[in-house]
Write a protein that holds these residues in place. Structure first.
Motif, short mmCIF file in Angstrom:
data_model
loop_
_atom_site.label_atom_id
_atom_site.label_comp_id
_atom_site.label_asym_id
_atom_site.label_seq_id
_atom_site.Cartn_x
_atom_site.Cartn_y
_atom_site.Cartn_z
N GLY A 68 0.71 18.17 54.69
CA GLY A 68 -0.10 17.39 53.77
C GLY A 68 -0.25 17.95 52.38
N LYS A 69 0.49 19.00 52.04
CA LYS A 69 0.40 19.60 50.70
C LYS A 69 1.34 18.87 49.74
CE LYS A 69 -0.74 24.08 52.75
NZ LYS A 69 -0.32 25.49 52.97
N LEU A 70 0.93 17.69 49.32
CA LEU A 70 1.80 16.81 48.55
C LEU A 70 2.02 17.28 47.12
CD1 LEU A 70 0.41 13.39 49.85
CD2 LEU A 70 2.31 14.75 50.74
N GLY A 71 1.19 18.18 46.64
CA GLY A 71 1.39 18.72 45.30
C GLY A 71 2.52 19.73 45.23
N ASP A 72 2.95 20.24 46.37
CA ASP A 72 4.07 21.19 46.40
C ASP A 72 5.37 20.40 46.40
OD1 ASP A 72 5.98 23.11 46.91
OD2 ASP A 72 4.78 24.16 48.42
N LYS A 73 5.87 20.10 45.20
CA LYS A 73 7.03 19.22 45.06
C LYS A 73 8.30 19.82 45.67
CE LYS A 73 4.72 16.19 42.60
NZ LYS A 73 4.45 14.81 43.04
N VAL A 74 8.45 21.12 45.58
CA VAL A 74 9.64 21.75 46.16
C VAL A 74 9.64 21.59 47.67
CG1 VAL A 74 10.83 23.94 46.56
CG2 VAL A 74 9.96 23.39 44.28
N ALA A 75 8.51 21.90 48.30
CA ALA A 75 8.41 21.78 49.76
C ALA A 75 8.56 20.32 50.19
CB ALA A 75 7.08 22.35 50.25
N LEU A 76 7.97 19.42 49.42
CA LEU A 76 8.04 18.01 49.77
C LEU A 76 9.47 17.49 49.65
CD1 LEU A 76 6.44 15.55 50.64
CD2 LEU A 76 5.89 15.10 48.24
N ARG A 77 10.16 17.92 48.61
CA ARG A 77 11.56 17.51 48.47
C ARG A 77 12.39 18.03 49.64
NH1 ARG A 77 15.88 19.58 43.87
NH2 ARG A 77 17.71 19.16 45.15
N LYS A 78 12.20 19.30 50.00
CA LYS A 78 12.96 19.87 51.12
C LYS A 78 12.67 19.13 52.42
CE LYS A 78 13.49 24.59 49.32
NZ LYS A 78 13.11 26.02 49.49
N ALA A 79 11.42 18.74 52.60
CA ALA A 79 11.06 18.00 53.82
C ALA A 79 11.70 16.62 53.84
CB ALA A 79 9.54 17.88 53.91
N LEU A 80 11.76 15.95 52.69
CA LEU A 80 12.43 14.66 52.60
C LEU A 80 13.93 14.82 52.87
CD1 LEU A 80 10.59 13.24 49.46
CD2 LEU A 80 10.49 12.27 51.77
#
Length: 390
Positions: free
Chosen positions: A316-328
């Motif tokens: 749920g840490k949506l502000g972490d764009k790097v982690a969110l991109r990797k998850a996508l």
């Protein structure tokens, strides 16, 4: 310079928020009125089915979905997109059906470091040199769908084909893709205005050019009207009519019924794909909406599952764009298509099937999967994509 800026933005985004968000905010801009309303509605129905299954949450986090109708108008979509970004501060933008709508919302979305997840539109311009770390197409690239249709028509041995598509970038991508794999002669081709409903001129051209096959790409109400007029013209039975799955999706079959029997097309999904997630989806969709899902509904469903997985995997840490991109990019979800994998340009590598319109055991007009045209098929532009590393 652009690539360096994108990387810097991703890193900055990762530093902005290390805590979990208490809500996922999604801006859903889609075509929900006019001749193509069925497409946007189907995507939204598939998306909402995941939310219902998950109790209104994605990745375990409550969701707020802001739904807006672009009316099929780029100017309207641009205003909606700007509101989503500047006022509503959404975490994701999704729902886009058509490429001209995508072109109206994409750059502002990317500039705001917001992920744009396409459940339908797959523009070629975002697949090659202009590939973007904030863009993901859950669906396909327009060319690849049509490449499969071109290969199918080639395999059927037709030496000439007439092509018809709408006069906008997505239509031209489809025709280009068809030509890339069709080995026969193009007898003629026609580009009609978006939303065209009268095809008397084009049907006359088909008679005059005497092709061995016709390939159509006409979204929404345009396609339904073309098929009706095709049947009334007497050409049905004389010349085989081919399409992509967009024009013989389940919603179209329900409207046109037995007049579509025998038509063939290419698609990346069908209700009869034999995998557990697909069986669960089809059963749940039919129970909820009282009819079989279309290909558009399947894409909306997979889009919600992708976001669900990314939110879950980033805790749920949506502000972490790097982690969110990797998850996508990891796409850690069970797709209704079976195995799902993104290429480096964030477009799927996937299988395309030949399909035939038939009656099933219940007497319903449905699509039957008859074989594979391409397996693990990449798009034609990925080699030109130099995606910045996360």
């Amino acid at each position: 310079m652009f690539k360096k800026t994108v990387v810097a933005a991703l890193v900055a985004g990762a530093m902005m928020s290390a805590h979990a968000d208490d809500k996922v905010k999604i801006g859903f801009v889609s075509t929900l009125s006019g001749p193509a309303a069925a497409l946007g509605t189907a995507v939204l129905d598939g998306f909402n089915l995941v939310l219902k299954k998950n109790g209104g949450k994605l990745g375990g986090v409550p969701v707020e979905v802001l739904v807006q109708d672009d009316q099929g108008k780029p100017d309207v979509a641009r205003q909606i997109g700007e509101k989503f970004i500047k006022k509503d501060k959404v975490d994701f933008v999704t729902g886009v059906i058509f490429q001209n709508i995508m072109a109206a919302v994409d750059q502002a979305t990317f500039a705001s470091q917001t992920f744009l997840i396409s459940p339908n539109s797959g523009p070629s311009y975002l697949a090659g040199e202009r590939c973007n770390p904030y863009f993901f197409a859950v669906s396909w690239i327009s060319d690849s769908y049509a490449e499969a249709a071109g290969q199918l028509v080639t395999e059927k041995g037709h030496k000439s084909a007439y092509l018809i598509a709408p006069n906008y970038p997505g239509g031209k991508d489809v025709v280009a893709g068809f030509k890339r794999y069709y080995k026969g002669k193009v007898a003629d081709e026609a580009y009609v205005k978006m939303g065209e409903l009268d095809f008397a001129t084009e049907l006359a051209q088909i008679r005059a050019s005497k092709p061995e096959a016709v390939f159509m790409f006409l979204p929404g109400g345009s396609g339904i009207n073309f098929i009706k007029q095709w049947n009334q013209s007497g050409l049905k039975g004389q010349i085989p009519l081919y399409a992509t799955g967009w024009n013989f999706d389940q919603d179209t079959l329900t409207v046109l019924g037995e007049t579509t029997l025998g038509n063939q097309h290419a698609a990346h999904w069908n209700t009869d794909l034999d995998n557990a997630p697909n069986k669960e989806f089809v059963a749940a969709f039919e129970k909820e909406y009282k009819h079989l899902p279309s290909v558009y509904a399947s894409q909306g469903y997979d889009t919600a599952l992708l976001i669900d997985a990314a939110v879950r995997d980033t805790k749920g840490k949506l502000g972490d764009k790097v982690a969110l991109r990797k998850a996508l990019e990891a796409a850690n979800f069970k797709s209704v298509r079976g195995d799902f994998k993104f290429n480096v340009n964030h477009f799927p590598i996937q299988t395309y099937y030949s399909q035939l319109v038939v009656k099933d055991a219940k007497g319903r007009v449905v699509n039957k999967t008859t074989g594979k045209i391409f397996e693990a098929h990449p798009d034609a532009y990925v080699a030109a994509c130099k995606m910045p590393k996360a």
